[in-house]
Design a protein around this motif. Structure first.
Motif, PDB file in Angstrom:
ATOM      1  N   GLY A   3       0.826  -1.203   0.000  1.00 47.07           N
ATOM      2  CA  GLY A   3       0.000   0.000   0.000  1.00 47.07           C
ATOM      3  C   GLY A   3       0.854   1.244   0.000  1.00 47.07           C
ATOM      4  N   ASN A   4       0.243   2.354   0.393  1.00 43.11           N
ATOM      5  CA  ASN A   4       0.941   3.640   0.466  1.00 43.11           C
ATOM      6  C   ASN A   4       1.630   3.768   1.820  1.00 43.11           C
ATOM      7  OD1 ASN A   4      -0.002   4.465  -2.098  1.00 43.11           O
ATOM      8  ND2 ASN A   4      -1.967   4.999  -1.182  1.00 43.11           N
ATOM      9  N   TRP A   5       2.920   4.095   1.774  1.00 44.18           N
ATOM     10  CA  TRP A   5       3.758   4.130   2.970  1.00 44.18           C
ATOM     11  C   TRP A   5       4.375   5.504   3.192  1.00 44.18           C
ATOM     12  CZ3 TRP A   5       5.293   0.794   6.815  1.00 44.18           C
ATOM     13  CH2 TRP A   5       4.822  -0.510   6.722  1.00 44.18           C
ATOM     14  N   GLU A   6       4.670   5.775   4.470  1.00 44.82           N
ATOM     15  CA  GLU A   6       5.521   6.891   4.879  1.00 44.82           C
ATOM     16  C   GLU A   6       6.563   6.368   5.850  1.00 44.82           C
ATOM     17  OE1 GLU A   6       3.573  10.234   6.654  1.00 44.82           O
ATOM     18  OE2 GLU A   6       2.240  10.523   4.934  1.00 44.82           O
ATOM     19  N   ILE A   7       7.785   6.848   5.684  1.00 43.66           N
ATOM     20  CA  ILE A   7       8.864   6.544   6.625  1.00 43.66           C
ATOM     21  C   ILE A   7       9.608   7.858   6.877  1.00 43.66           C
ATOM     22  CG2 ILE A   7      11.048   5.346   6.978  1.00 43.66           C
ATOM     23  CD1 ILE A   7       9.919   3.064   5.260  1.00 43.66           C
ATOM     24  N   LYS A   8       9.798   8.174   8.143  1.00 44.65           N
ATOM     25  CA  LYS A   8      10.508   9.404   8.517  1.00 44.65           C
ATOM     26  C   LYS A   8      11.878   9.032   9.074  1.00 44.65           C
ATOM     27  CE  LYS A   8       9.531  11.521  12.350  1.00 44.65           C
ATOM     28  NZ  LYS A   8       8.927  12.286  13.436  1.00 44.65           N
ATOM     29  N   TYR A   9      12.864   9.837   8.737  1.00 48.08           N
ATOM     30  CA  TYR A   9      14.190   9.658   9.327  1.00 48.08           C
ATOM     31  C   TYR A   9      14.773  11.021   9.656  1.00 48.08           C
ATOM     32  CZ  TYR A   9      15.960  10.845   4.693  1.00 48.08           C
ATOM     33  OH  TYR A   9      16.222  11.486   3.516  1.00 48.08           O
ATOM     34  N   ASN A  10      15.780  11.005  10.497  1.00 46.28           N
ATOM     35  CA  ASN A  10      16.491  12.209  10.896  1.00 46.28           C
ATOM     36  C   ASN A  10      17.717  12.347  10.004  1.00 46.28           C
ATOM     37  OD1 ASN A  10      18.471  13.911  12.372  1.00 46.28           O
ATOM     38  ND2 ASN A  10      16.903  13.905  13.973  1.00 46.28           N
ATOM     39  N   GLU A  11      17.890  13.502   9.387  1.00 48.80           N
ATOM     40  CA  GLU A  11      19.020  13.734   8.478  1.00 48.80           C
ATOM     41  C   GLU A  11      20.370  13.540   9.163  1.00 48.80           C
ATOM     42  OE1 GLU A  11      19.210  14.427   5.221  1.00 48.80           O
ATOM     43  OE2 GLU A  11      17.070  14.589   4.810  1.00 48.80           O
ATOM     44  N   LYS A  12      20.431  13.743  10.479  1.00 49.94           N
ATOM     45  CA  LYS A  12      21.688  13.554  11.206  1.00 49.94           C
ATOM     46  C   LYS A  12      22.012  12.076  11.402  1.00 49.94           C
ATOM     47  CE  LYS A  12      20.271  16.395  14.517  1.00 49.94           C
ATOM     48  NZ  LYS A  12      20.245  17.130  15.793  1.00 49.94           N
ATOM     49  N   ASN A  13      21.018  11.216  11.251  1.00 49.92           N
ATOM     50  CA  ASN A  13      21.208   9.772  11.404  1.00 49.92           C
ATOM     51  C   ASN A  13      21.590   9.203  10.030  1.00 49.92           C
ATOM     52  OD1 ASN A  13      21.068   7.022  11.872  1.00 49.92           O
ATOM     53  ND2 ASN A  13      19.179   7.134  13.064  1.00 49.92           N
ATOM     54  N   ILE A  14      22.845   9.360   9.680  1.00 44.71           N
ATOM     55  CA  ILE A  14      23.325   8.993   8.346  1.00 44.71           C
ATOM     56  C   ILE A  14      23.098   7.515   8.033  1.00 44.71           C
ATOM     57  CG2 ILE A  14      25.334   8.949   6.793  1.00 44.71           C
ATOM     58  CD1 ILE A  14      24.175  11.785   7.486  1.00 44.71           C
ATOM     59  N   PRO A  15      23.366   6.579   8.957  1.00 41.12           N
ATOM     60  CA  PRO A  15      23.084   5.172   8.622  1.00 41.12           C
ATOM     61  C   PRO A  15      21.608   4.926   8.310  1.00 41.12           C
ATOM     62  CG  PRO A  15      24.557   5.293  10.511  1.00 41.12           C
ATOM     63  CD  PRO A  15      24.070   6.696  10.245  1.00 41.12           C
ATOM     64  N   ALA A  16      20.709   5.541   9.067  1.00 37.84           N
ATOM     65  CA  ALA A  16      19.274   5.365   8.804  1.00 37.84           C
ATOM     66  C   ALA A  16      18.901   5.985   7.466  1.00 37.84           C
ATOM     67  CB  ALA A  16      18.446   5.969   9.930  1.00 37.84           C
ATOM     68  N   LYS A  17      19.414   7.151   7.186  1.00 36.69           N
ATOM     69  CA  LYS A  17      19.123   7.817   5.914  1.00 36.69           C
ATOM     70  C   LYS A  17      19.544   6.926   4.747  1.00 36.69           C
ATOM     71  CE  LYS A  17      20.121  11.984   3.257  1.00 36.69           C
ATOM     72  NZ  LYS A  17      20.700  13.347   3.287  1.00 36.69           N
ATOM     73  N   LYS A  18      20.768   6.409   4.807  1.00 44.63           N
ATOM     74  CA  LYS A  18      21.257   5.539   3.731  1.00 44.63           C
ATOM     75  C   LYS A  18      20.406   4.281   3.623  1.00 44.63           C
ATOM     76  CE  LYS A  18      26.083   6.976   3.816  1.00 44.63           C
ATOM     77  NZ  LYS A  18      27.464   6.581   4.156  1.00 44.63           N
ATOM     78  N   PHE A  19      20.075   3.690   4.771  1.00 40.19           N
ATOM     79  CA  PHE A  19      19.278   2.465   4.773  1.00 40.19           C
ATOM     80  C   PHE A  19      17.914   2.691   4.135  1.00 40.19           C
ATOM     81  CE2 PHE A  19      15.967  -0.086   6.820  1.00 40.19           C
ATOM     82  CZ  PHE A  19      16.366  -1.345   6.398  1.00 40.19           C
ATOM     83  N   TRP A  20      17.200   3.726   4.599  1.00 33.52           N
ATOM     84  CA  TRP A  20      15.841   3.947   4.101  1.00 33.52           C
ATOM     85  C   TRP A  20      15.832   4.309   2.613  1.00 33.52           C
ATOM     86  CZ3 TRP A  20      12.562   1.352   6.428  1.00 33.52           C
ATOM     87  CH2 TRP A  20      12.544   1.232   7.816  1.00 33.52           C
ATOM     88  N   HIS A  21      16.827   5.045   2.165  1.00 31.65           N
ATOM     89  CA  HIS A  21      16.883   5.357   0.737  1.00 31.65           C
ATOM     90  C   HIS A  21      17.178   4.097  -0.087  1.00 31.65           C
ATOM     91  CE1 HIS A  21      16.289   9.683   0.222  1.00 31.65           C
ATOM     92  NE2 HIS A  21      16.680   9.752   1.482  1.00 31.65           N
TER      93      HIS A  21
END
Length: 155
Positions: free
Chosen positions: A113-131
């Motif tokens: 379905g339609n999803w949203e995921i939020k991350y913090n730009e300072k959390n570089i590992p999370a940003k890379k993972f979610w992208h």
């Protein structure tokens, strides 16, 4: 093998304990203070046991508890998602084993379905993972403020 188990009401305290450790880890990116009891505030925790639209899962690698996920349909940015990944973590000792990717792929397969995921730009590992994990779905980005970004996509 990764699998999900719905958190049951009698598992509320273990989830609370694990979530506190996660919230402590998030103080690397957010200025959330502890209370006098040494706990971090999580405003929606109780709702995961009372709101049928909120789902809490323990993530297991075979028999080992290795993380958790909170899923709900409430938008970070005024959209109308089917699902929002409110919280997601794989415990540090299980990271770098591709378990997070396996867990998210399993969640997406169970909840298309339609999803949203939020991350913090300072959390570089999370940003890379979610992208990386959302790249096949060509997400759009909404910047909520200087440090928070929401990915919007359809699975």
């Amino acid at each position: 093998m990764i699998h999900l188990k719905t958190v049951q009401p009698d598992q509320r305290q273990p989830l609370w304990n694990i979530n506190q450790k996660y919230l402590y880890e998030m103080t690397n990116y957010y200025d959330d203070p502890m209370d006098e009891e040494g706990n971090f505030h999580y405003g929606y925790f109780d709702e995961y046991f009372s709101d049928p639209k909120r789902m809490a899962y323990f993530i297991y690698n075979d028999d080992a508890l290795c993380g958790f996920a909170f899923i709900n349909p409430y938008s970070f940015c005024g959209q109308n998602p089917d699902y929002t990944m409110a919280e997601f973590t794989i415990f540090p000792s299980f990271r770098k084993q591709h378990l997070a990717s396996e867990a998210v792929k399993l969640i997406f397969s169970e909840y298309p379905g339609n999803w949203e995921i939020k991350y913090n730009e300072k959390n570089i590992p999370a940003k890379k993972f979610w992208h990386k994990i959302t790249a096949p779905y060509h997400p759009s980005e909404i910047h909520l403020n200087e440090v928070e970004t929401v990915l919007i996509f359809t699975v």
